[in-house]
Design an enzyme around this catalytic site. Structure first.
Site, PDB file in Angstrom:
ATOM      1  N   GLU A 169      -1.163  -4.339   7.499  1.00  0.00           N
ATOM      2  CA  GLU A 169      -0.928  -5.847   8.269  1.00  0.00           C
ATOM      3  C   GLU A 169       0.544  -6.049   8.277  1.00  0.00           C
ATOM      4  O   GLU A 169       1.428  -5.827   7.335  1.00  0.00           O
ATOM      5  CB  GLU A 169      -1.730  -6.783   7.114  1.00  0.00           C
ATOM      6  CG  GLU A 169      -3.149  -6.876   7.070  1.00  0.00           C
ATOM      7  CD  GLU A 169      -3.914  -8.115   6.267  1.00  0.00           C
ATOM      8  OE1 GLU A 169      -3.176  -8.899   6.084  1.00  0.00           O
ATOM      9  OE2 GLU A 169      -4.824  -7.616   5.675  1.00  0.00           O
ATOM     10  N   GLU A 212      -5.829  -6.848  -0.697  1.00  0.00           N
ATOM     11  CA  GLU A 212      -5.020  -7.585  -1.276  1.00  0.00           C
ATOM     12  C   GLU A 212      -5.459  -7.952  -2.703  1.00  0.00           C
ATOM     13  O   GLU A 212      -5.497  -9.140  -3.358  1.00  0.00           O
ATOM     14  CB  GLU A 212      -4.814  -8.746  -0.518  1.00  0.00           C
ATOM     15  CG  GLU A 212      -3.785  -8.420   0.900  1.00  0.00           C
ATOM     16  CD  GLU A 212      -3.276  -9.810   1.728  1.00  0.00           C
ATOM     17  OE1 GLU A 212      -3.795 -11.010   1.470  1.00  0.00           O
ATOM     18  OE2 GLU A 212      -2.314  -9.439   2.299  1.00  0.00           O
TER      19      GLU A 212
HETATM   20  P1  P53 Z   1      -3.503 -16.241   7.258  1.00  0.00           P
HETATM   21  C1  P53 Z   1      -1.412 -14.994   1.748  1.00  0.00           C
HETATM   22  C2  P53 Z   1      -0.211 -14.450   1.647  1.00  0.00           C
HETATM   23  C3  P53 Z   1      -0.261 -12.834   2.030  1.00  0.00           C
HETATM   24  C4  P53 Z   1      -1.257 -12.404   2.998  1.00  0.00           C
HETATM   25  O1  P53 Z   1      -2.753 -14.690   6.874  1.00  0.00           O
HETATM   26  C5  P53 Z   1      -2.431 -13.461   3.090  1.00  0.00           C
HETATM   27  C6  P53 Z   1      -2.502 -14.380   2.442  1.00  0.00           C
HETATM   28  C7  P53 Z   1      -3.722 -15.291   2.317  1.00  0.00           C
HETATM   29  O2  P53 Z   1      -3.561 -16.307   3.436  1.00  0.00           O
HETATM   30  O3  P53 Z   1      -3.499 -12.936   3.556  1.00  0.00           O
HETATM   31  C8  P53 Z   1      -3.577 -11.614   4.398  1.00  0.00           C
HETATM   32  O4  P53 Z   1      -4.651 -15.973   7.779  1.00  0.00           O
HETATM   33  C9  P53 Z   1      -4.969 -11.205   4.615  1.00  0.00           C
HETATM   34  C10 P53 Z   1      -5.645 -11.517   6.001  1.00  0.00           C
HETATM   35  C11 P53 Z   1      -5.119 -12.831   6.527  1.00  0.00           C
HETATM   36  C12 P53 Z   1      -3.435 -12.420   6.819  1.00  0.00           C
HETATM   37  O5  P53 Z   1      -2.857 -11.939   5.568  1.00  0.00           O
HETATM   38  O6  P53 Z   1      -3.543 -16.997   6.192  1.00  0.00           O
HETATM   39  O7  P53 Z   1      -5.323 -10.063   4.324  1.00  0.00           O
HETATM   40  O8  P53 Z   1      -7.040 -11.896   5.826  1.00  0.00           O
HETATM   41  O9  P53 Z   1      -5.518 -13.367   7.587  1.00  0.00           O
HETATM   42  C13 P53 Z   1      -2.716 -13.505   7.254  1.00  0.00           C
HETATM   43  O10 P53 Z   1      -2.182 -16.463   8.223  1.00  0.00           O
END
Ligand code: P53
Length: 475
Positions: A373, A175
């Protein structure tokens, strides 16, 4: 039939969010190790080093470091064709600036990848996923410093050499475009080990940092292809479509400009040069981004093989500044979209946005795409029989996979694979909570760190198994 026979169904995690063992096997302190637990609306605190009396949830994670065999077996039971994780930089180079790697760290990933291959599971590996050595922050100022390029390339090259027969799919930076959001300290720190100083022009710093990362990423791609020409090395961006609030023409421009902030990173990594809209911005603002002779050649030579991205949500914006609000705890300034619902953490849920994004990326780059993801964080407690009936998660995935299917079947998008985020519950990156759960597998641990760490299959476990078995036909 829509998905190819070799379609990579799997799941994705990141080392710092599940491994734990933060001081084991010679591991150094990473940026994730100095972030406390927050919760929805309460940001994680970035502390100056590891301080006594604070709750640092990544130190233990879910103890994957010790339990990975059990966990890989569970993922294999669902039929995973691939598994995305990252290599903790601090296990290989504990401080980041050493010349020799740490053998114990290298050995851990050898064993982990062997374990995956036992089940025919393809490793999909991110080199830097929010977990760079903290020493590089304190001694060098993170990616502000050009020296980081060499440190990263050394780390990447060591990994490529060591795992050249075990890993084919790689990504350089997770990201990488999160740092476009300058409102919250989280993004610059987790992406790049950068803490903005009072009064400095954050945006100018962000561009300098990004330039270093682009050069490092491109060099890694070039070196990787020398080590094994079959390597597939991708970029990785958080892709959140931004819709215009209305058909007011200026709203179109506002949405376009918001998207460019995001696309910028992929534009450089895919096309190998800076887009005009950014060059013009630098000119207008008088930014002097420091570059070395030969950087442009490196960028154009080291373009990525595929485009990986995360998809969680969409946003909306307006050209009327006074209407913009801080959304998601300041992560994004825009307007609420009245046509879609939000999760408990304020993340808009928009399956159609995934199809839209897949189309836009396909048309923009004509490269293979991979969704690395996707998912929803939910509050969950086991029922009387100890089962988690996560129908909301199943509904989320049904809707998203159905849209992904249309993108492939009807729109002709070239999609390599699909990895839902956190197939096993893990520590949230954004909030540090354990109870923002994403998994098909439940892990008994709460936000305070209490629990047995036992793993149990949720209802969605059996559902996703069926999806993989039917190659996405049976949703
Ligand atoms: P969490 C923000 C917006 C989109 C994706 O996020 C993001 C974030 C950061 O919070 O992160 C990705 O755990 C990232 C992972 C993360 C996952 O999204 O905040 O690549 O490491 O865990 C989900 O709910």
């Amino acid at each position: 039939m829509s998905f190819s026979k070799g379609f990579l169904w799997g799941g994705a995690v990141a080392a710092h969010q599940l491994e734990g063992g933060w001081q084991e096997g010679g591991k150094g302190i990473s940026v994730a190790d100095v972030m406390t637990a927050g919760r929805h609306g309460v940001p994680r605190e970035i502390t100056p080093g590891v301080l006594p009396g604070k709750n640092y949830p990544n130190h233990e994670g879910i103890e994957f470091y010790h339990r990975y065999k059990e966990d890989i077996a569970l993922l294999a039971e669902m039929g995973f064709k691939c598994f995305r994780t990252s290599i903790a930089w601090t296990r290989i180079f504990p401080k980041g600036d050493e010349t020799e790697p740490n053998e114990e760290g290298l050995k851990f990933y050898d064993d982990l990848f062997d374990e995956m291959h036992k089940y025919g599971m393809e490793p999909v590996i991110t080199l830097s996923h929010f977990e760079m050595p903290y020493h590089l922050v304190t001694e060098y100022g993170g990616w502000r410093n050009r020296k980081l390029v060499d440190f990263f390339v050394r780390f990447a090259t060591v990994c490529f050499e060591r795992y050249k027969h075990k890993v084919k799919y790689w990504m350089t930076f997770n990201e990488i475009n999160n740092q476009r959001e300058l409102n919250v300290p989280f993004t610059a720190f987790t992406n790049s080990g950068v803490l903005y100083k009072k009064g400095e022009d954050k945006k100018a710093v962000m561009y300098q940092v990004a330039h270093h990362e682009f050069v490092a990423s491109a060099k890694a791609v070039i070196e990787g292809h020398k080590i094994n020409p079959d390597f597939q090395i991708g970029c990785m961006l958080a892709m959140t479509p931004v819709y215009p609030e209305t058909c007011r023409p200026m709203d179109q421009i506002a949405a376009l400009k918001e998207m460019d902030k995001s696309f910028f990173f992929g534009d450089v990594q895919v096309r190998g040069h800076y887009p005009n809209y950014v060059l013009k911005e630098w000119e207008r603002k008088g930014y002097q981004i420091e570059m070395e002779d030969g950087d442009f050649d490196i960028l154009s030579e080291g373009t990525v093989d595929y485009y990986a991205f995360s998809y969680y949500m969409s946003h909306a914006t307006t050209s009327v500044d006074s209407r913009k609000k801080n959304l998601q705890g300041g992560f994004f300034d825009g307007v609420k979209n009245p046509y879609i619902e939000e999760s408990d953490w304020g993340w808009p849920i928009d399956p159609v946005g995934l199809r839209y994004m897949l189309n836009v990326l396909q048309e923009r780059y004509e490269l293979p795409l991979m969704i690395v993801e996707n998912g929803i964080g939910l509050h969950e407690t086991p029922n009387a029989d100890g089962l988690i009936e996560d129908d909301a998660r199943i509904a989320y995935f049904q809707a998203h996979i159905a849209e992904m299917k249309k993108a492939v079947e009807e729109d002709g998008v070239d999609l390599m694979g699909y990895c839902p985020w956190g197939p096993i519950d893990l520590v949230s990156a954004g909030t540090g909570e354990m109870e923002k759960r994403y998994g098909f597998i439940y892990v008994d641990k709460d936000n305070e760190g209490n629990g047995t760490l036992n793993r149990t299959r949720k209802k969605s476990f059996y559902w996703y198994k069926k999806v993989i078995e039917s190659n996405g036909e049976d949703l």
